[in-house]
Design an enzyme around this catalytic site. Structure first.
Site, PDB file in Angstrom:
ATOM      1  N   ASP A 223     -84.828  48.812  13.699  1.00 38.86           N
ATOM      2  CA  ASP A 223     -85.594  49.068  12.486  1.00 38.86           C
ATOM      3  C   ASP A 223     -86.334  50.398  12.576  1.00 38.86           C
ATOM      4  OD1 ASP A 223     -86.429  47.500   9.950  1.00 38.86           O
ATOM      5  OD2 ASP A 223     -88.310  48.344  10.680  1.00 38.86           O
TER       6      ASP A 223
ATOM      7  N   GLN B  90     -91.192  43.791   7.081  1.00 38.01           N
ATOM      8  CA  GLN B  90     -91.103  45.243   6.970  1.00 38.01           C
ATOM      9  C   GLN B  90     -91.245  45.994   8.288  1.00 38.01           C
ATOM     10  OE1 GLN B  90     -94.011  45.886   3.852  1.00 38.01           O
ATOM     11  NE2 GLN B  90     -92.497  45.470   2.260  1.00 38.01           N
TER      12      GLN B  90
ATOM     13  N   GLU C  87     -82.538  47.744  -3.233  1.00 34.82           N
ATOM     14  CA  GLU C  87     -82.186  46.357  -2.943  1.00 34.82           C
ATOM     15  C   GLU C  87     -83.423  45.630  -2.435  1.00 34.82           C
ATOM     16  OE1 GLU C  87     -79.166  43.632  -0.239  1.00 34.82           O
ATOM     17  OE2 GLU C  87     -80.041  45.457   0.570  1.00 34.82           O
TER      18      GLU C  87
ATOM     19  N   ASP D  23     -80.303  50.543   0.421  1.00 34.56           N
ATOM     20  CA  ASP D  23     -80.003  49.282   1.082  1.00 34.56           C
ATOM     21  C   ASP D  23     -81.238  48.773   1.825  1.00 34.56           C
ATOM     22  OD1 ASP D  23     -77.954  47.294   2.172  1.00 34.56           O
ATOM     23  OD2 ASP D  23     -78.743  48.170   4.032  1.00 34.56           O
TER      24      ASP D  23
ATOM     25  N   ASN E 197     -82.806  52.020   6.324  1.00 28.87           N
ATOM     26  CA  ASN E 197     -83.832  51.174   6.921  1.00 28.87           C
ATOM     27  C   ASN E 197     -83.632  50.989   8.410  1.00 28.87           C
ATOM     28  OD1 ASN E 197     -85.835  48.824   7.071  1.00 28.87           O
ATOM     29  ND2 ASN E 197     -83.926  47.807   7.632  1.00 28.87           N
TER      30      ASN E 197
ATOM     31  N   HIS F 120     -87.119  45.784   3.306  1.00 27.43           N
ATOM     32  CA  HIS F 120     -87.550  45.814   4.698  1.00 27.43           C
ATOM     33  C   HIS F 120     -88.238  47.132   5.069  1.00 27.43           C
ATOM     34  CE1 HIS F 120     -85.619  41.987   5.369  1.00 27.43           C
ATOM     35  NE2 HIS F 120     -84.602  42.447   4.645  1.00 27.43           N
TER      36      HIS F 120
END
Length: 482
Positions: free
Chosen positions: A180, A171, A236, A210, A119, A214
């Site tokens: 990100d 997100q 997750e 992981d 991510n 997001h």
């Protein structure tokens, strides 16, 4: 696509490791493995040794390793979750050691899943050099990503997530300053897929994604769709009350960790232990086939939202109840003791993590910072892994509870009795086990044909008398009969 390759079925006879109490006349028993274990911050060499010495013999189906990629330099545990490159080179070991570990675990009958941090990259504002020598800046990773490959959400003053009630923030904004990745773009997706395919080339069987919460579900779906059929996926996605991003939105991509399970288990054990085996029946959690469940993990043991090793016997019995039930795919956690929640694992002067050691494995209150807790080896937990393998998909029957005591059967294959109280439990229960004598598989194993090493019961006409000491459990199954 099958998202859980780790479920394997083997045929064993009376002399199998997990049926050490069986006599030579016992029929063969089909065993189904599905239990995973997260060996948090264990080196690759230590994981390999553990697969051979403990995980395979106990009946664990899969092991989750730490993130394999190069990361920032630092002592804290979370440095492993700040990638610098996709080189398989970290303070846990080299690429060669990782590949050798996977091969060794496979030989022991244990699948290997990797913690995939895809991510984000680092949360460091200043440029630096990663563990394996790769240079980086917050939004520049030579050969991988540059400024245009990252989200800059513009929704908060510092681009960090401020409101979890806003799905767009969750997100596209940064999680505690972590750069990100724009996983909706073709270049980022292709780069992530190439990294995961590289790990698959080393023999990896599946991935924990992981921080999947997001990433938009469709972004995860696009990445997973490029992986080979049968690649295991567990995402997750932390469930938050009233939040717009939910675990249910991700089940099309593979299994999802159900964080509500561990939180609710902690609560019911404190007030109504009999409800522990009802967890998973509510519409407020994922369906059983979609859920990965756990008593704790590396985040929840640090934020106090679940039980942890510090709860000693109660924690062990929570794992017993999880493994006794039918909800979800269970994952046991195994880490190290700490008092500072940022503290990393034991390391040498150069920052390399020291190999884990399990000299003393069991509920203890005298652990020092850095001691390996080795929960997966605790007798009640390891014994229940083998018990679960024997009972397989047998339904829950003969459920019983009284105060701090809980019992449940699994068809005609097994019975578990848990005493969370401070006084011995001495009672008679109904059971669907066939008539005869049974060994407590949470005791020490002995050679086939010998007497039970611990407690034994005799079932007669669907009834059994049990005596269970305080804060302990006993478990019996059809492959463990003297």
């Amino acid at each position: 696509m099958s998202h859980l390759r780790a479920r394997t079925t083997v045929l064993v006879g009376a002399l199998a490791v997990l049926a050490a109490c069986s006599g030579p006349s016992e029929p063969a028993v089909t065993q189904t493995r599905d239990v995973g274990v997260q060996l948090f911050q264990w080196t690759w060499d230590a994981v390999a040794t553990e697969c051979t010495e403990a995980l395979g013999p106990a009946g664990y189906a899969w092991v989750l390793t730490g993130p394999p990629q190069e990361h920032i330099v630092g002592e804290q545990w979370w440095t492993a979750y700040q990638p610098v490159s996709h080189r398989v080179e970290s303070r846990l070991g080299t690429r060669e050691q990782y590949a050798a570990m996977v091969e060794t675990c496979h030989e022991a009958g244990v699948d290997v899943w990797a913690d995939a941090v895809v991510n984000h990259m680092t949360g460091q504002d200043a440029p630096g050099t990663g563990w394996a020598g790769s240079p980086y800046a917050h939004y520049e990773y030579p050969g991988l990503y540059s400024e245009a490959d990252f989200h800059h959400c513009g929704l908060t003053p510092n681009d960090d997530i401020a409101l979890y009630q806003d799905a767009h923030q969750v997100q596209t904004c940064e999680l505690v300053n972590l750069a990100d990745l724009a996983t909706g773009t073709a270049h980022v997706r292709a780069t992530v897929v190439a990294y995961l395919e590289d790990l698959l080339s080393l023999g990896v069987d599946g991935f924990r994604i992981d921080a999947a919460k997001h990433m938009a579900p469709q972004d995860v779906a696009a990445i997973v769709a490029e992986l080979p059929e049968g690649t295991g996926i567990a995402q997750e996605v932390i469930r938050g009350s009233g939040e717009p991003v939910t675990p249910e939105q991700y089940v099309g991509n593979g299994k999802v960790y159900e964080f509500a399970y561990g939180r609710e288990l902690q609560g019911v054990l404190a007030g109504a232990p009999g409800r522990a085996l009802e967890l998973g029946t509510s519409s407020q959690v994922l369906p059983t086939d979609d859920a990965v469940v756990f008593v704790d993990n590396h985040d929840t043991e640090r934020n106090g939202s679940t039980l942890s090793y510090a709860d000693a016997e109660q924690y062990a019995l929570a794992n017993v109840l999880m493994l006794a039930g039918t909800y979800g795919t269970p994952a046991v956690y195994s880490g190290y003791a700490f008092s500072d929640r940022d503290a990393g694992p034991p390391q040498d002067a150069d920052g390399r993590v020291l190999d884990a050691s399990c000299r003393e494995a069991g509920p203890r209150v005298d652990l020092a910072d850095g001691d390996w807790v080795c929960q997966h080896r605790w007798t009640p937990i390891a014994g229940m892994v083998g018990w679960r393998n024997v009972v397989g998909d047998a339904p829950m029957v003969d459920a019983w509870s009284d105060g701090d005591a809980v019992a449940v059967g699994r068809g005609e294959r097994g019975l578990v009795v848990v005493n969370l109280g401070d006084e011995p439990l001495d009672t008679t229960l109904s059971t669907s086990l066939p008539d005869g004598r049974y060994c407590d598989v949470l005791g020490l194993p002995v050679a086939a044909g010998e007497a039970c090493p611990g407690a034994a019961i005799r079932v007669e006409d669907g009834s059994v008398a049990v005596v269970v000491p305080p804060l302990s459990a006993q478990a019996f199954h059809v492959a463990a009969r003297p």
